[in-house]
Design a protein around this motif. Structure first.
Motif, short mmCIF file in Angstrom:
data_model
loop_
_atom_site.label_atom_id
_atom_site.label_comp_id
_atom_site.label_asym_id
_atom_site.label_seq_id
_atom_site.Cartn_x
_atom_site.Cartn_y
_atom_site.Cartn_z
N LEU A 28 10.84 -17.69 -3.77
CA LEU A 28 12.22 -17.43 -3.34
C LEU A 28 13.04 -18.70 -3.43
CD1 LEU A 28 11.67 -15.11 -0.25
CD2 LEU A 28 12.98 -14.51 -2.28
N GLU A 29 12.47 -19.81 -3.00
CA GLU A 29 13.19 -21.08 -3.03
C GLU A 29 13.50 -21.52 -4.46
OE1 GLU A 29 10.47 -23.42 -0.81
OE2 GLU A 29 11.29 -22.84 1.15
N SER A 30 12.61 -21.18 -5.40
CA SER A 30 12.84 -21.57 -6.80
C SER A 30 13.57 -20.49 -7.59
CB SER A 30 11.50 -21.89 -7.48
OG SER A 30 10.66 -20.73 -7.50
N SER A 31 14.05 -19.44 -6.89
CA SER A 31 14.81 -18.33 -7.49
C SER A 31 13.97 -17.52 -8.48
CB SER A 31 16.07 -18.86 -8.19
OG SER A 31 16.95 -19.44 -7.25
N GLU A 32 12.65 -17.53 -8.33
CA GLU A 32 11.80 -16.68 -9.14
C GLU A 32 11.67 -15.28 -8.55
OE1 GLU A 32 8.13 -18.73 -10.72
OE2 GLU A 32 8.81 -20.26 -9.29
N LEU A 33 12.08 -15.12 -7.30
CA LEU A 33 12.10 -13.83 -6.64
C LEU A 33 13.48 -13.61 -6.03
CD1 LEU A 33 8.70 -13.82 -4.67
CD2 LEU A 33 9.21 -12.54 -6.76
N ASP A 34 13.85 -12.35 -5.87
CA ASP A 34 15.12 -11.99 -5.24
C ASP A 34 14.96 -11.64 -3.77
OD1 ASP A 34 16.60 -12.12 -7.75
OD2 ASP A 34 15.53 -10.29 -8.29
N ILE A 35 13.84 -10.98 -3.44
CA ILE A 35 13.60 -10.49 -2.08
C ILE A 35 12.14 -10.74 -1.73
CG2 ILE A 35 13.65 -8.47 -0.54
CD1 ILE A 35 15.57 -7.17 -2.63
N GLY A 36 11.88 -11.12 -0.50
CA GLY A 36 10.51 -11.22 0.00
C GLY A 36 10.29 -10.21 1.10
N VAL A 37 9.12 -9.62 1.15
CA VAL A 37 8.76 -8.68 2.22
C VAL A 37 7.46 -9.20 2.83
CG1 VAL A 37 8.34 -6.28 2.85
CG2 VAL A 37 9.79 -6.81 0.88
N ALA A 38 7.56 -9.71 4.05
CA ALA A 38 6.41 -10.36 4.66
C ALA A 38 6.62 -10.40 6.17
CB ALA A 38 6.24 -11.77 4.09
N TYR A 39 5.78 -11.21 6.85
CA TYR A 39 5.96 -11.43 8.27
C TYR A 39 6.83 -12.65 8.50
CZ TYR A 39 2.33 -8.01 9.41
OH TYR A 39 1.62 -6.86 9.56
N ARG A 40 7.29 -12.82 9.72
CA ARG A 40 8.13 -13.96 10.07
C ARG A 40 7.39 -15.26 9.73
NH1 ARG A 40 12.38 -14.82 13.43
NH2 ARG A 40 12.23 -12.74 14.36
N PRO A 41 8.03 -16.16 9.00
CA PRO A 41 7.36 -17.43 8.63
C PRO A 41 6.99 -18.23 9.88
CG PRO A 41 9.37 -17.09 7.35
CD PRO A 41 9.38 -16.07 8.43
N GLU A 42 5.85 -18.93 9.79
CA GLU A 42 5.42 -19.76 10.91
C GLU A 42 6.21 -21.06 10.97
OE1 GLU A 42 1.16 -19.71 9.69
OE2 GLU A 42 0.86 -19.24 11.81
N LEU A 76 0.82 -1.21 0.00
CA LEU A 76 0.00 0.00 0.00
C LEU A 76 0.86 1.26 0.00
CD1 LEU A 76 -2.75 -1.08 2.57
CD2 LEU A 76 -2.90 -1.07 0.07
N ASN A 77 1.83 1.33 0.89
CA ASN A 77 2.69 2.52 1.00
C ASN A 77 4.17 2.17 1.07
OD1 ASN A 77 0.59 4.62 1.26
ND2 ASN A 77 0.07 3.53 3.14
N PHE A 78 4.49 1.16 1.88
CA PHE A 78 5.88 0.83 2.17
C PHE A 78 6.69 0.54 0.90
CE2 PHE A 78 9.24 -2.13 3.49
CZ PHE A 78 9.77 -1.47 4.59
N ILE A 79 6.22 -0.41 0.10
CA ILE A 79 6.94 -0.79 -1.12
C ILE A 79 6.95 0.34 -2.15
CG2 ILE A 79 6.92 -2.35 -3.10
CD1 ILE A 79 8.07 -3.65 -0.65
#
Length: 300
Positions: A136-150, A103-106
């Motif tokens: 990310l695991e398949s290298s389709e993304l470089d960076i993730g922006v999210a919450y701490r994984p469960e 919404l704003n951050f990115i």
């Protein structure tokens, strides 16, 4: 041991003559000799033998030289990259982000990066957290922006800050004047929440259970904007991160306690995939934005 010790050592190893080595590194012969002695004292054994006017490298010196050359090369390459003009940075950065971060951050960080490095291309994908992890695991993304994984993951999570969730109601809601509210007070209170597939919802359910509260969930919606639309139209509450809520005179945000629901936004990386210069530049902006304003939220 300091960087200059390595430079002086390598210069003397190459020249095997104090006078010529001192000229190469632009110091006096006495300074060079003193610095080499300091290095030898720190290592605990001689690196050179002085035989009259001749200088011969010892076995320890030969061994240390290979490592010193490698270390100095890495340092010089790093310094060169740091000094490179950001305006000349090019390349593509692929970022996966959860809904509310987008919404704003990115957008703020993307605008800053493009203003400094117009040659960079940013690709933003708004995705659920599990999809971000897979890409990310398949290298389709470089960076993730999210919450701490469960769940445990091979991905590296770098927390940015902790963020409290708040109760959001309309200005005309009976709870609108409250300064704080305990979770137990939301027992049987009409709420609109995220669906149970979201980890934020699962965390809220745990908080309600710990408090002994059972709110009346009148609707489930998968975006904050839709939830706030309900709040504006009815006497219902929603629970979300404050940073996900735009300034609106018709809304009130009330801190929650006993317990306080809290999430940890952060960055996700695949350590097997080194970041490009463009990726590192964008990551630095994300960190700075988080430190400066603490504005971040995400869909998980």
């Amino acid at each position: 041991m300091e960087l200059r010790h390595l430079r002086y050592f390598i210069a003397l190893a190459g020249a095997l003559n104090f006078t010529r080595a001192a000229e190469r590194v632009h110091v006096t012969q006495s300074t060079l000799s003193h610095q080499i002695r300091q290095l030898e004292d720190e290592i605990g054994q001689p690196l050179f033998e002085r035989i009259g006017k001749r200088v011969v490298m010892t076995e320890a010196g030969e061994t240390f030289l290979a490592y010193a050359l490698r270390a100095l090369k890495e340092i010089d390459q790093g310094l060169g990259e740091i000094k490179q003009d950001l305006a000349q940075t090019t390349g593509e950065v692929r970022v996966g982000t959860t809904h509310t971060f987008n919404l704003n951050f990115i957008p703020d960080c993307v605008a800053q990066l493009l203003s400094r490095s117009p040659g960079v291309k940013i690709v933003i994908e708004e995705l659920p957290a599990d999809a971000i992890a897979r890409k990310l695991e398949s290298s389709e993304l470089d960076i993730g922006v999210a919450y701490r994984p469960e769940a445990p993951s091979e991905l590296r999570f770098e927390p940015l800050f902790n963020e409290e969730l708040v109760l959001v109601v309309s200005a005309s809601h009976p709870l609108a004047a409250r300064r704080r509210i305990r979770m137990i007070e939301l027992h049987r209170e009409p709420l609109v929440l995220l669906p149970s597939g979201f980890s934020t919802r699962r965390m809220l359910d745990e908080c309600f259970q710990a408090a002994g509260a059972a709110p009346e969930v009148v609707a489930e919606m998968n975006t904050i904007a839709a939830m706030l639309g309900m709040v504006a139209r009815m006497h219902v509450g929603a629970i979300a991160a404050a940073s996900a809520i735009a300034q609106d005179p018709g809304l009130r945000m009330i801190p929650l306690e006993s317990p306080t629901p809290m999430r940890t936004p952060g960055l996700l990386f695949n350590n097997a995939r080194p970041q490009t210069r463009a990726g590192r530049a964008f990551t630095a902006l994300l960190r700075r934005r988080a430190m400066g304003h603490g504005e971040s939220a995400g869909r998980t």
